[in-house]
Design an enzyme around this catalytic site. Structure first.
Site, PDB file in Angstrom:
ATOM      1  N   SER A 292     -19.537  85.259  50.548  1.00 23.61           N
ATOM      2  CA  SER A 292     -20.297  86.066  49.593  1.00 23.61           C
ATOM      3  C   SER A 292     -19.334  86.830  48.699  1.00 23.61           C
ATOM      4  CB  SER A 292     -21.201  87.061  50.322  1.00 23.61           C
ATOM      5  OG  SER A 292     -21.771  87.999  49.408  1.00 23.61           O
TER       6      SER A 292
ATOM      7  N   TYR B 231     -23.538  93.157  56.761  1.00 24.36           N
ATOM      8  CA  TYR B 231     -23.478  91.868  56.063  1.00 24.36           C
ATOM      9  C   TYR B 231     -22.105  91.646  55.452  1.00 24.36           C
ATOM     10  CZ  TYR B 231     -24.436  88.288  52.540  1.00 24.36           C
ATOM     11  OH  TYR B 231     -24.391  87.145  51.772  1.00 24.36           O
TER      12      TYR B 231
END
Length: 258
Positions: A141, A154
């Site tokens: 990400s 996350y």
């Protein structure tokens, strides 16, 4: 249906989001695919008769210790080989400062996003080593490279996944195995839309305005999609990328990252 052995890839997180397009891209490229997801929606996405029988679905939680070995067994039983692993399964995790979120939610995020990938790599690499070839792609990400507030669980899971790719590239290079990370930017997925809803609520603005603000940050002027990410994964699994390893490939429309 008997399937002539071909290159076989295990792809996780294939019922929704980026994983659907990644699996379909590999199938279009002639791969056999083991498509795994925690929900039975994956069975509807990839029915047994689709793609000349070159896809098998597995409904399982990548965080469960037994799932990795089950995926490897399915690949070997169905197609007789494993040539690639794409660790795409992931969850958004809890929103909020680290000291305000439930520890169980933090652990769950790490279990799915990071340890699920670790377990599958551990299960698959002996087979890749034995044939002295193979590819591993971890889906990271942009937030791992450019963190934001409110998403510590996350973000650290994706940052660790990126580090895992670099470590495995060093370990597995002598066996002819490449390991890379594809790092998506702002993707129009359900997970991203849920994140935008939270951001908009916190800022007291309309979610569509927040989406537009994010688009304005992208030099190409649009959100990405699964086809964009699948293209990068397909290339990394192709012969054209045989000398590419230990890299993080940004698929982000030109967002500047540190």
């Amino acid at each position: 249906m008997t399937v002539t052995p071909s290159r076989c890839a295990i792809v996780t997180g294939t019922a929704d989001g980026l994983g659907v397009d990644i699996a379909k891209r590999l199938l279009d490229d002639g791969w056999c695919v083991i498509a795994c997801d925690v929900t039975a929606d994956v069975d509807a996405r990839f029915e047994p008769g689709m793609f000349d029988g070159r896809v098998r679905t597995v409904v399982a939680d990548v965080a469960a210790p037994e799932t990795a070995d089950a995926l490897v067994r399915t690949a070997l039983a169905s197609f007789g080989r494993i040539d690639a692993v794409v660790n795409n399964a992931g969850i958004g995790g809890p929103g909020g400062d680290l000291d305000s979120v439930a520890m169980d939610d933090v652990v769950r995020t790490l279990d799915v996003n990071l340890l699920g990938a670790v377990r599958l790599c551990r299960a698959a690499t002996p087979h890749l080593k034995a044939q002295r070839s193979g590819r591993i792609v971890n889906i990271g990400s942009v937030y791992a490279e450019q963190p934001v507030t409110g998403g510590s669980a996350y973000i650290m899971s994706k940052a660790a996944l990126r580090a895992l790719s670099h470590c495995l590239a060093l370990e597995l290079g002598p066996y002819g195995i490449t390991v890379n990370t594809v790092s998506p930017g702002y993707m129009l997925t359900r997970m991203h839309e849920e994140e935008v809803e939270l951001q908009a609520r916190a800022a007291g603005i309309d979610p569509q305005l927040r989406l537009q603000q994010l688009r304005d940050e992208v030099p190409l002027g649009r959100h990405g999609n699964g086809v964009d990410v699948a293209g990068a994964v397909g290339w990394l699994l192709s012969q054209d990328a045989s000398y590419v390893t230990g890299q993080t490939i940004g698929v982000n429309g030109g967002i500047k990252v540190s």
